[in-house]
Motif scaffolding. Sequence first.
Motif, PDB file in Angstrom:
ATOM      1  N   TRP A  99       0.149  25.746  34.527  1.00  0.00           N
ATOM      2  CA  TRP A  99       1.015  26.984  34.928  1.00  0.00           C
ATOM      3  C   TRP A  99       2.014  26.375  36.251  1.00  0.00           C
ATOM      4  CZ3 TRP A  99       3.305  30.089  31.885  1.00  0.00           C
ATOM      5  CH2 TRP A  99       2.468  30.906  30.563  1.00  0.00           C
ATOM      6  N   PHE A 100       1.015  25.987  37.136  1.00  0.00           N
ATOM      7  CA  PHE A 100       1.587  25.450  38.337  1.00  0.00           C
ATOM      8  C   PHE A 100       2.995  24.436  38.011  1.00  0.00           C
ATOM      9  CE2 PHE A 100       1.546  21.714  41.668  1.00  0.00           C
ATOM     10  CZ  PHE A 100       1.752  22.681  42.756  1.00  0.00           C
ATOM     11  N   SER A 101       2.360  23.385  37.266  1.00  0.00           N
ATOM     12  CA  SER A 101       3.218  22.345  36.999  1.00  0.00           C
ATOM     13  C   SER A 101       4.499  22.808  36.325  1.00  0.00           C
ATOM     14  CB  SER A 101       2.653  21.308  36.168  1.00  0.00           C
ATOM     15  OG  SER A 101       1.665  20.541  36.871  1.00  0.00           O
ATOM     16  N   LYS A 102       4.333  23.937  35.513  1.00  0.00           N
ATOM     17  CA  LYS A 102       5.487  24.528  34.583  1.00  0.00           C
ATOM     18  C   LYS A 102       6.417  25.010  35.774  1.00  0.00           C
ATOM     19  CE  LYS A 102       6.966  27.819  31.202  1.00  0.00           C
ATOM     20  NZ  LYS A 102       6.294  28.731  30.087  1.00  0.00           N
ATOM     21  N   GLY A 103       5.949  25.750  37.085  1.00  0.00           N
ATOM     22  CA  GLY A 103       6.790  26.082  38.061  1.00  0.00           C
ATOM     23  C   GLY A 103       7.412  25.023  38.622  1.00  0.00           C
ATOM     24  N   VAL A 104       6.760  23.813  38.862  1.00  0.00           N
ATOM     25  CA  VAL A 104       7.502  22.878  39.608  1.00  0.00           C
ATOM     26  C   VAL A 104       8.697  22.217  38.499  1.00  0.00           C
ATOM     27  CG1 VAL A 104       7.357  20.341  40.291  1.00  0.00           C
ATOM     28  CG2 VAL A 104       5.383  22.070  40.679  1.00  0.00           C
ATOM     29  N   TYR A 105       8.458  22.041  37.245  1.00  0.00           N
ATOM     30  CA  TYR A 105       9.725  21.408  36.458  1.00  0.00           C
ATOM     31  C   TYR A 105      10.634  22.346  36.329  1.00  0.00           C
ATOM     32  CZ  TYR A 105       5.419  18.624  35.285  1.00  0.00           C
ATOM     33  OH  TYR A 105       4.484  17.748  35.147  1.00  0.00           O
ATOM     34  N   LEU A 106      10.349  23.636  36.028  1.00  0.00           N
ATOM     35  CA  LEU A 106      11.423  24.598  36.108  1.00  0.00           C
ATOM     36  C   LEU A 106      12.407  24.962  37.270  1.00  0.00           C
ATOM     37  CD1 LEU A 106       9.549  27.673  34.263  1.00  0.00           C
ATOM     38  CD2 LEU A 106      11.324  26.201  33.139  1.00  0.00           C
ATOM     39  N   SER A 107      11.585  24.554  38.600  1.00  0.00           N
ATOM     40  CA  SER A 107      12.307  24.735  39.640  1.00  0.00           C
ATOM     41  C   SER A 107      13.205  23.405  39.789  1.00  0.00           C
ATOM     42  CB  SER A 107      11.510  24.561  40.906  1.00  0.00           C
ATOM     43  OG  SER A 107      11.955  24.562  42.170  1.00  0.00           O
TER      44      SER A 107
END
Length: 298
Positions: A99-107
């Motif tokens: 979930w953390f990585s998903k936030g990074v990629y979406l940003s």
Amino acid sequence: GIIWTTTAIICGGLLGWMTFNSRKTRRAHHLFISGVRLVRQQCYDEALSAFEQAISLMPMYADAWWNKGSCLNRLGRIEEALVANERALEIRPQFAIAWFSKGVYLSKLRYHQAAFVANDRALSINPEYASAWVNKGVAHARFKQFDEALDAFDHALRLDRKHDLAWNNKASVLSDDLKRYAEALQVCDDALAQGVSSPGIWSIKGDSLSALGRTDEARLAYQQVLNFPREDYLSWASSGSALAGLGRFEEALDAYEHAFTLKQDSPWLQRKKAVVLRALGRDDEARAAELHAEELEK
């Protein structure tokens, strides 16, 4: 400027539900471990191949899917990284690091509200995830919610007093956004007292000292920045700020341009570049950089 933390420990442990009583399963795990070692050697193409082979043997291997996404991210293939990360979450919905990585990629893809939601999901699973608190602060700062940003950075620092980006981003918000230079200077000094010495901290310290009229001390801080190797976005951007503070504008511009090749979505960097261009009398280019910053902030 404030920056997202993308640091995450590669998932290298054995999955609790996985049994290793078949040749295929053992082979998948050995490939996975090989991929982890290759990542640590920064051999991302080879690591990606290892994780993909592991997945071909065990399609439900969530750690391998997450690590595949991490490698794709390192290779600049963000959309593909997001797809691999989504597969990891389908397999293991409570996978906080994914979930953390998903936030990074979406940003990185400029889906900032969706990134905020994904990062909060990581925190709902693991409230003691310091890097996720840092990224929550970065998201608040992007939305001009500076008090909330500072609270998030403080929360991260309560969990990890050595978190360099928590210190850096807190100082940056106080200095660059709120113009509270004395407080920013105190944050930099507190970070240094904790043994957190980075180009970003010294650069913000120099900027804060300069804004407070303490020119000689500012120059000493800027010189400290230039003692660090230039290895990543933050070190190049900080070197640009230090060189600008020392009046070495052509060199500062070169450093900012190099930083831009590593991180192309930073409005802060464009505004810093604009200041240097104006100092060099290149007003049209400066205005173009300012317009670019405005576009990135949308």
